[in-house]
Design a protein around this motif. Structure first.
Motif, PDB file in Angstrom:
ATOM      1  N   PRO A   1      12.349  10.260  -9.101  1.00  4.43           N
ATOM      2  CA  PRO A   1      13.029   9.327  -8.546  1.00  4.43           C
ATOM      3  C   PRO A   1      12.146   8.238  -7.877  1.00  4.43           C
ATOM      4  N   TYR A   2      11.078   8.396  -7.351  1.00  8.02           N
ATOM      5  CA  TYR A   2      10.286   6.893  -7.552  1.00  8.02           C
ATOM      6  C   TYR A   2       9.933   6.024  -8.828  1.00  8.02           C
TER       7      TYR A   2
ATOM      8  N   PRO B   1       1.049  -1.250  -0.421  1.00  7.94           N
ATOM      9  CA  PRO B   1       0.552   0.064   0.159  1.00  7.94           C
ATOM     10  C   PRO B   1       1.129   1.468   0.209  1.00  7.94           C
ATOM     11  N   HIS B   2       1.882   1.159   1.389  1.00  8.82           N
ATOM     12  CA  HIS B   2       2.297   2.569   0.929  1.00  8.82           C
ATOM     13  C   HIS B   2       3.883   3.117  -0.390  1.00  8.82           C
ATOM     14  N   ALA B   3       3.915   1.591  -0.860  1.00  6.78           N
ATOM     15  CA  ALA B   3       4.437   1.529  -2.102  1.00  6.78           C
ATOM     16  C   ALA B   3       3.476   2.130  -3.651  1.00  6.78           C
ATOM     17  N   TYR B   4       2.731   1.764  -3.135  1.00  4.56           N
ATOM     18  CA  TYR B   4       0.847   2.654  -4.375  1.00  4.56           C
ATOM     19  C   TYR B   4       0.559   3.850  -4.289  1.00  4.56           C
ATOM     20  N   ALA B   5       0.179   3.779  -3.461  1.00  4.18           N
ATOM     21  CA  ALA B   5       0.436   5.323  -2.465  1.00  4.18           C
ATOM     22  C   ALA B   5       1.451   6.484  -3.240  1.00  4.18           C
TER      23      ALA B   5
ATOM     24  N   ARG C   1      10.759  -3.382  -2.044  1.00 11.40           N
ATOM     25  CA  ARG C   1      11.433  -2.239  -1.269  1.00 11.40           C
ATOM     26  C   ARG C   1      11.525  -1.113  -1.451  1.00 11.40           C
ATOM     27  N   PRO C   2      10.866  -0.414  -2.667  1.00 16.31           N
ATOM     28  CA  PRO C   2      11.512   0.770  -3.516  1.00 16.31           C
ATOM     29  C   PRO C   2      12.576   1.554  -2.998  1.00 16.31           C
ATOM     30  N   GLU C   3      11.762   1.847  -1.510  1.00 17.35           N
ATOM     31  CA  GLU C   3      13.022   2.545  -0.390  1.00 17.35           C
ATOM     32  C   GLU C   3      14.155   2.416  -0.593  1.00 17.35           C
ATOM     33  N   ARG C   4      14.592   0.515  -1.000  1.00 17.48           N
ATOM     34  CA  ARG C   4      16.408   0.704  -0.899  1.00 17.48           C
ATOM     35  C   ARG C   4      17.004   1.951  -2.155  1.00 17.48           C
ATOM     36  N   PHE C   5      16.340   1.626  -2.639  1.00 19.12           N
ATOM     37  CA  PHE C   5      17.373   2.829  -3.668  1.00 19.12           C
ATOM     38  C   PHE C   5      16.983   3.976  -3.699  1.00 19.12           C
ATOM     39  N   LEU C   6      16.544   4.393  -2.851  1.00 24.19           N
ATOM     40  CA  LEU C   6      16.796   6.144  -3.051  1.00 24.19           C
ATOM     41  C   LEU C   6      17.338   6.325  -1.258  1.00 24.19           C
TER      42      LEU C   6
END
Length: 508
Positions: free
Chosen positions: A357-358, A325-329, A421-426
């Motif tokens: 970026p995202y 959900p958090h990635a979708y949003a 977890r896409p945030e690993r690249f950010l």
């Protein structure tokens, strides 16, 4: 009577000797294979028998077993004389431009006909390089009217239109659609449009026009076993092997033969009208001097490699987003802001996507954990042997990718490498991001062995999820069983039913 008894004894003796000879041969060869790689870790059975490999594929345990091979370290024995690695540095070395590693006969096992090679099945390095030179321009889009991106955009527009015409749900009506099939229809029309200048029409009504999807669902498991078992390869691919007599033929009424007939007839017509050049890949192949047989082999390779693998990654991106959900949003928020601020065109361009970026984080994370490739692509250690990741490998050893192990490598991607977890690249240091992206880059191969379809695949991955989420909202229908996944040398998906509705931006 004595003569008959002697004959029976003689026959029994011959059979006994044959059986004993086979046992001796097997014991000696199994021991030799074990002894040469005895210093390397791996499942015990795999060190002297191909049964571990065959059992892994037949019982559909490829994903779990190859991910868990990471527990053995960077080099692991998976079959006699065969190792795989999840170390990107090792893969870069064996694929480097001046590497003396050559392709294993494993590649030849992917032939569909005994007498037709392609860049993907050619084992001889010099012959491969000649084909590579002839196909490089067409694969890069230099022979395509408007380039690769324009061709992808045309099919994206058709995909959005098809969804609106047939599959859009409303509060009063649920029209669930198998997105696994729909994604394959999209990538099939992309690649067929690029190769032949005109798509095959899968996006007209969302149907498997030539039966390719159903054929590959049946063929891939058998192909995977055949690629991994030398005994099967040895009786299938020679000039007078089983593939010559029992392989697909253009006279077939169903299966791969139907696709081959369509491809071959199209190419025959092209050769008959060579004085009327066309701006597509096939036109480029012909202008660059490829023979009709070479064109037929390369066309089938392009369809095989450019359809299912890219479609698998696209549907994985949608599945992981719906399940997170958090990635979708966050992805929807970036899309909304980009559109409102005029940062993106319609469809989004590849260059514009690379600046978000995202969007990039989602693309890389999907390519990492949702990549269709699992293992294989073996090279042969050159004569004299080599030392890789601290282990000596004798000359003649097959070494291949453990792509699943690489993409789930906790040293590279963190302790949560098994989750999306896409945030690993950010949320990482610059050097960590560089290391992760370089590790993913080698999945495409390196040097002369780099995937010819890399450019078009990256364009599709950069654009597709963005455009779908820009126009629509997606919801999993079967929450307890959202998709059926089968992993062989690549992944197949079925029954990924989703609800698609017009995008509601009021909650973003």
């Amino acid at each position: 009577m004595d003569f008959l008894i002697d004959a029976e004894l003689s026959n029994s003796t011959i059979l006994g000797l044959a059986a004993a000879s086979f046992v001796i041969w097997y014991v000696v060869t199994a021991f030799t294979a074990w002894y040469r790689l005895r210093h390397l870790p791996g499942p015990t059975l795999a060190k002297f028998s191909f049964l571990w490999q065959a059992h892994t594929i037949v019982t559909q345990q490829v994903s779990s077993r190859y991910i868990n091979l990471r527990e053995y370290g960077p080099l692991v024995v998976v079959a006699p004389g065969t190792v795989v690695t999840n170390d990107p540095d090792v893969l870069r070395k064996i694929s480097a431009a001046r590497s003396t590693y050559k392709r294993s006969v494993w590649y030849a096992g992917a032939k569909f006909t005994h007498d037709t090679d392609s860049m993907g099945t050619q084992v001889d390095t010099a012959a491969h390089d000649i084909l590579k030179a002839k196909t490089a321009g067409p694969y890069a889009g230099r022979e395509t009217e408007g380039g690769l991106e324009r061709a992808v955009d045309a099919q994206l527009v058709r995909l959005v239109d098809l969804i609106r015409r047939k599959y859009l749900s409303t509060p009063d009506e649920l029209r669930s659609i198998d997105f696994a099939k729909l994604s394959r229809c999209f990538t099939m029309d992309v690649i067929s449009g690029l190769v032949f200048g005109k798509p095959w029409g899968h996006l007209d009504e969302g149907e498997d026009v030539l039966g390719w999807i159903g054929t590959m669902d049946k063929l891939l498991p058998m192909m995977s076993v055949g690629l991994e078992l030398p005994a099967l390869r040895d009786i299938m691919i020679p000039k007078y092997g089983l593939l010559r007599w029992f392989g697909p033929k253009t006279s077939d009424k169903s299966g791969l033969g139907v696709v081959m007939k369509h491809v071959n007839e199209t190419i025959r017509e092209r050769f008959q009208t060579k004085d009327k050049p066309t701006k597509d890949m096939m036109g480029g192949f012909i202008r660059n001097g490829m023979t009709r047989s070479e064109c037929e082999g390369e066309a089938i390779l392009a369809v095989l490699a450019g359809n299912d693998t890219t479609a698998s990654t696209i549907r994985s991106s949608m599945l992981y987003l719906m399940a997170t959900p958090h990635a979708y949003a966050r992805f929807k928020k970036e899309i909304k802001e980009a559109v409102e601020q005029g940062k993106v065109s319609s469809p989004i361009t590849n260059e514009e996507a690379q600046k978000l970026p995202y969007t990039q984080a989602v693309m890389y994370e999907t390519f990492r954990i949702g990549n269709a490739v699992t293992f294989g692509h073996y090279k042969v250690v050159p004569r004299g042997g080599d030392t890789l990741a601290g282990y000596y490998l004798p000359g003649g050893t097959n070494i291949g990718h453990n792509t699943l192990g690489l993409t789930h490598n906790k040293k590279l991607f963190g302790e949560d490498a098994d989750i999306f977890r896409p945030e690993r690249f950010l949320d990482c240091r610059a050097d960590q991001k560089t290391g992760m992206m370089r590790a993913l880059e080698i999945i495409w191969g390196g040097g002369r062995w780099t995937c010819a379809g890399k450019n078009v695949a990256l364009i599709e991955l950069n654009k597709t999820a963005f455009e779908l989420m820009r126009h629509f909202d997606f919801q999993v229908v079967n929450v307890h069983n959202p998709v059926k996944e089968r992993a062989y040398i690549s992944k197949l998906h079925d029954d990924m039913f989703v609800r698609i509705s017009e995008a509601d931006w009021s909650y973003i």
